[in-house]
Scaffold this motif. Structure first.
Motif, PDB file in Angstrom:
ATOM      1  N   GLY A 188       0.805  -1.219   0.000  1.00 11.31           N
ATOM      2  CA  GLY A 188       0.000   0.000   0.000  1.00 11.31           C
ATOM      3  C   GLY A 188       0.834   1.263   0.000  1.00 11.31           C
ATOM      4  O   GLY A 188       0.287   2.373  -0.022  1.00 11.31           O
ATOM      5  N   ASN A 189       2.159   1.125  -0.005  1.00 18.45           N
ATOM      6  CA  ASN A 189       3.033   2.299   0.035  1.00 18.45           C
ATOM      7  C   ASN A 189       3.919   2.414  -1.201  1.00 18.45           C
ATOM      8  O   ASN A 189       5.044   2.905  -1.138  1.00 18.45           O
ATOM      9  CB  ASN A 189       3.891   2.281   1.304  1.00 18.45           C
ATOM     10  CG  ASN A 189       4.768   1.035   1.400  1.00 18.45           C
ATOM     11  OD1 ASN A 189       4.497   0.019   0.758  1.00 18.45           O
ATOM     12  ND2 ASN A 189       5.806   1.107   2.223  1.00 18.45           N
ATOM     13  N   THR A 190       3.393   1.982  -2.366  1.00 20.37           N
ATOM     14  CA  THR A 190       4.153   2.086  -3.606  1.00 20.37           C
ATOM     15  C   THR A 190       4.524   3.528  -3.918  1.00 20.37           C
ATOM     16  O   THR A 190       5.659   3.822  -4.328  1.00 20.37           O
ATOM     17  CB  THR A 190       3.341   1.503  -4.778  1.00 20.37           C
ATOM     18  OG1 THR A 190       3.105   0.115  -4.536  1.00 20.37           O
ATOM     19  CG2 THR A 190       4.089   1.640  -6.085  1.00 20.37           C
ATOM     20  N   GLU A 191       3.577   4.453  -3.752  1.00 19.74           N
ATOM     21  CA  GLU A 191       3.845   5.850  -4.081  1.00 19.74           C
ATOM     22  C   GLU A 191       4.994   6.397  -3.243  1.00 19.74           C
ATOM     23  O   GLU A 191       5.911   7.053  -3.768  1.00 19.74           O
ATOM     24  CB  GLU A 191       2.595   6.702  -3.884  1.00 19.74           C
ATOM     25  CG  GLU A 191       2.810   8.156  -4.267  1.00 19.74           C
ATOM     26  CD  GLU A 191       1.521   8.953  -4.262  1.00 19.74           C
ATOM     27  OE1 GLU A 191       1.550  10.115  -4.717  1.00 19.74           O
ATOM     28  OE2 GLU A 191       0.481   8.417  -3.813  1.00 19.74           O
ATOM     29  N   LYS A 208       2.148   7.747 -18.378  1.00 22.33           N
ATOM     30  CA  LYS A 208       1.178   8.620 -17.731  1.00 22.33           C
ATOM     31  C   LYS A 208       1.459   8.819 -16.251  1.00 22.33           C
ATOM     32  O   LYS A 208       0.592   9.259 -15.503  1.00 22.33           O
ATOM     33  CB  LYS A 208      -0.238   8.063 -17.928  1.00 22.33           C
ATOM     34  CG  LYS A 208      -0.673   8.053 -19.385  1.00 22.33           C
ATOM     35  CD  LYS A 208      -2.144   7.699 -19.517  1.00 22.33           C
ATOM     36  CE  LYS A 208      -2.605   7.805 -20.960  1.00 22.33           C
ATOM     37  NZ  LYS A 208      -4.042   7.515 -21.128  1.00 22.33           N
ATOM     38  N   GLY A 209       2.682   8.482 -15.828  1.00 14.23           N
ATOM     39  CA  GLY A 209       3.038   8.696 -14.434  1.00 14.23           C
ATOM     40  C   GLY A 209       2.395   7.668 -13.525  1.00 14.23           C
ATOM     41  O   GLY A 209       2.248   6.502 -13.890  1.00 14.23           O
ATOM     42  N   ILE A 210       1.996   8.092 -12.347  1.00 10.61           N
ATOM     43  CA  ILE A 210       1.368   7.184 -11.387  1.00 10.61           C
ATOM     44  C   ILE A 210      -0.087   6.972 -11.778  1.00 10.61           C
ATOM     45  O   ILE A 210      -0.866   7.914 -11.826  1.00 10.61           O
ATOM     46  CB  ILE A 210       1.465   7.736  -9.954  1.00 10.61           C
ATOM     47  CG1 ILE A 210       2.934   7.834  -9.515  1.00 10.61           C
ATOM     48  CG2 ILE A 210       0.690   6.843  -8.997  1.00 10.61           C
ATOM     49  CD1 ILE A 210       3.123   8.406  -8.121  1.00 10.61           C
ATOM     50  N   GLN A 211      -0.429   5.733 -12.078  1.00 10.97           N
ATOM     51  CA  GLN A 211      -1.820   5.377 -12.375  1.00 10.97           C
ATOM     52  C   GLN A 211      -2.414   4.690 -11.146  1.00 10.97           C
ATOM     53  O   GLN A 211      -1.783   3.827 -10.542  1.00 10.97           O
ATOM     54  CB  GLN A 211      -1.869   4.447 -13.581  1.00 10.97           C
ATOM     55  CG  GLN A 211      -1.336   5.084 -14.857  1.00 10.97           C
ATOM     56  CD  GLN A 211      -1.138   4.057 -15.946  1.00 10.97           C
ATOM     57  OE1 GLN A 211      -0.044   3.533 -16.128  1.00 10.97           O
ATOM     58  NE2 GLN A 211      -2.197   3.743 -16.671  1.00 10.97           N
ATOM     59  N   ARG A 212      -3.632   5.071 -10.810  1.00  5.80           N
ATOM     60  CA  ARG A 212      -4.255   4.572  -9.586  1.00  5.80           C
ATOM     61  C   ARG A 212      -5.463   3.700  -9.905  1.00  5.80           C
ATOM     62  O   ARG A 212      -6.042   3.778 -10.989  1.00  5.80           O
ATOM     63  CB  ARG A 212      -4.657   5.749  -8.691  1.00  5.80           C
ATOM     64  CG  ARG A 212      -3.486   6.672  -8.375  1.00  5.80           C
ATOM     65  CD  ARG A 212      -3.879   7.829  -7.474  1.00  5.80           C
ATOM     66  NE  ARG A 212      -2.804   8.807  -7.385  1.00  5.80           N
ATOM     67  CZ  ARG A 212      -1.750   8.690  -6.576  1.00  5.80           C
ATOM     68  NH1 ARG A 212      -1.666   7.647  -5.761  1.00  5.80           N
ATOM     69  NH2 ARG A 212      -0.808   9.618  -6.559  1.00  5.80           N
ATOM     70  N   HIS A 235      -0.278   1.158 -11.274  1.00  2.18           N
ATOM     71  CA  HIS A 235       0.938   0.908 -12.047  1.00  2.18           C
ATOM     72  C   HIS A 235       1.780   2.169 -12.106  1.00  2.18           C
ATOM     73  O   HIS A 235       1.250   3.285 -12.218  1.00  2.18           O
ATOM     74  CB  HIS A 235       0.588   0.477 -13.472  1.00  2.18           C
ATOM     75  CG  HIS A 235       1.765   0.018 -14.274  1.00  2.18           C
ATOM     76  ND1 HIS A 235       2.328  -1.227 -14.118  1.00  2.18           N
ATOM     77  CD2 HIS A 235       2.493   0.649 -15.227  1.00  2.18           C
ATOM     78  CE1 HIS A 235       3.339  -1.348 -14.948  1.00  2.18           C
ATOM     79  NE2 HIS A 235       3.465  -0.232 -15.629  1.00  2.18           N
ATOM     80  N   VAL A 236       3.100   1.977 -12.026  1.00  2.00           N
ATOM     81  CA  VAL A 236       4.035   3.084 -12.182  1.00  2.00           C
ATOM     82  C   VAL A 236       5.339   2.525 -12.743  1.00  2.00           C
ATOM     83  O   VAL A 236       5.725   1.392 -12.440  1.00  2.00           O
ATOM     84  CB  VAL A 236       4.276   3.822 -10.839  1.00  2.00           C
ATOM     85  CG1 VAL A 236       4.891   2.906  -9.793  1.00  2.00           C
ATOM     86  CG2 VAL A 236       5.120   5.072 -11.046  1.00  2.00           C
TER      87      VAL A 236
END
Length: 323
Positions: A188-191, A208-212, A235-236
């Motif tokens: 849960g802490n990928t970002e 597209k950068g950070i996709q949520r 995905h990132v």
């Protein structure tokens, strides 16, 4: 425009039956895989917050699926499905029963005969399900256990998983150019992790950068992504050094994932051809432990996972973007 999702749930008390008709926005072979392969079943079969956990699965006539439903409190509710008839990509039938950890059937609880038919319908697949009970009392008992609500929630889990996987495949890797990446999963802490890596390597996120998870397009008939998951990373991708790419995703327990240190990082090989994918898989996995056989997956890839004989985790992923 995609069709709306078909869902009929009919209780036939005169014949001790439940009939369910449900459509999915995916071709037959991919939906069939989702109903017959343990790794995918574990991700959708149980209604949240329960998780389905497979102990063993032998999808063959005379084979058996032995699994349990894990409650948030850690309780295990064991079940066994005996496969009796299989017609690949069209139909399978068998019986499902409550049991213990050794697959010994609990005769005090209802046993159910299942017949599942799969039919292509344009860009969708319709699954026709018939549940036959021995007695009306057994049917009532299953209904009182919350079968309709639980099964409906499970089917919605599958919708979410299909939508997430297809969305990813449409947004990433637009060609068959081979590459090697590293794929990491976080609870849960990928970002947080990728912002840290970004500051160290002084590079920018690709595409597209950070996709949520909340970015998955809402479509008629599809369930909304749970609020507590929407902000998690779907995905990132981050270039590191020399063209190497680090890829990552959150793997929340709410979607059936269980992460431990050691299983959350893979070297991901994306070869240019299906033949090369098989060669790499066969040779690298020799003497190791295969955790997911190389196969056509319902999200459109020829994919497999294993740990080699030295304990290193690998993914082999071929996506034919020329189709």
């Amino acid at each position: 425009m995609k069709k709306s999702v078909l869902f009929d749930f009919i209780v036939d008390k005169e014949n001790n039956k439940i009939n369910v008709e449900r459509s999915f926005d995916a071709p037959v072979d991919l939906v069939w895989a989702a109903w017959t392969e343990a790794d995918i079943l574990d991700r959708w079969w149980a209604p949240k917050p329960y998780q389905a956990v497979t102990k063993s699965l032998n999808f063959a006539e005379g084979g058996q699926w032995h699994y349990y439903m894990l409650s948030p409190e850690g309780e295990k509710h064991w079940c066994v499905f005996d496969y009796e008839v299989i017609r690949p990509l069209k139909f399978y039938g068998g019986s499902d029963a409550f049991c213990d950890e050794n697959a010994v059937v609990n005769d005090s609880k209802p046993r159910v005969k299942w017949e599942n038919g799969f039919t292509a319908n344009d860009n969708q697949t319709v699954v026709n399900i018939q549940l036959q009970f021995e007695t009306l009392e057994d049917l009532h008992a299953i209904i009182e256990m919350g079968f309709k609500e639980g099964f409906t929630a499970g089917l919605e889990n599958l919708d979410q998983y299909i939508a997430a996987q297809f969305y990813l495949r449409q947004q990433n890797k637009p060609n068959n150019q081979p590459r090697v990446t590293t794929y990491v999963n976080f609870p849960g802490n990928t970002e947080e992790a990728f912002l840290f890596y970004k500051s160290v390597f002084k590079t920018e996120f690709s595409g597209k950068g950070i996709q949520r998870f909340g970015d998955i397009p809402a479509e008629a008939g599809h369930p909304a992504v749970a609020e507590n998951i929407k902000k998690m990373v779907l995905h990132v991708e981050l270039p590191l050094l020399g063209g190497h790419v680090l890829m990552g995703t959150d793997a929340p327990k709410e979607m059936g994932f269980t992460l431990t240190k050691g299983n959350n990082m893979h070297i991901c090989l994306e070869p240019a051809t299906r033949e090369e994918a098989k060669r790499l898989f066969d040779e690298l996995s020799n003497g190791g432990t295969i955790t997911m056989p190389l196969q056509d997956m319902f999200f459109g890839a020829y994919f497999g996972e294993f740990s080699d004989k030295f304990g290193i985790n690998w993914m082999i992923n071929f996506q034919n973007t020329k189709q």
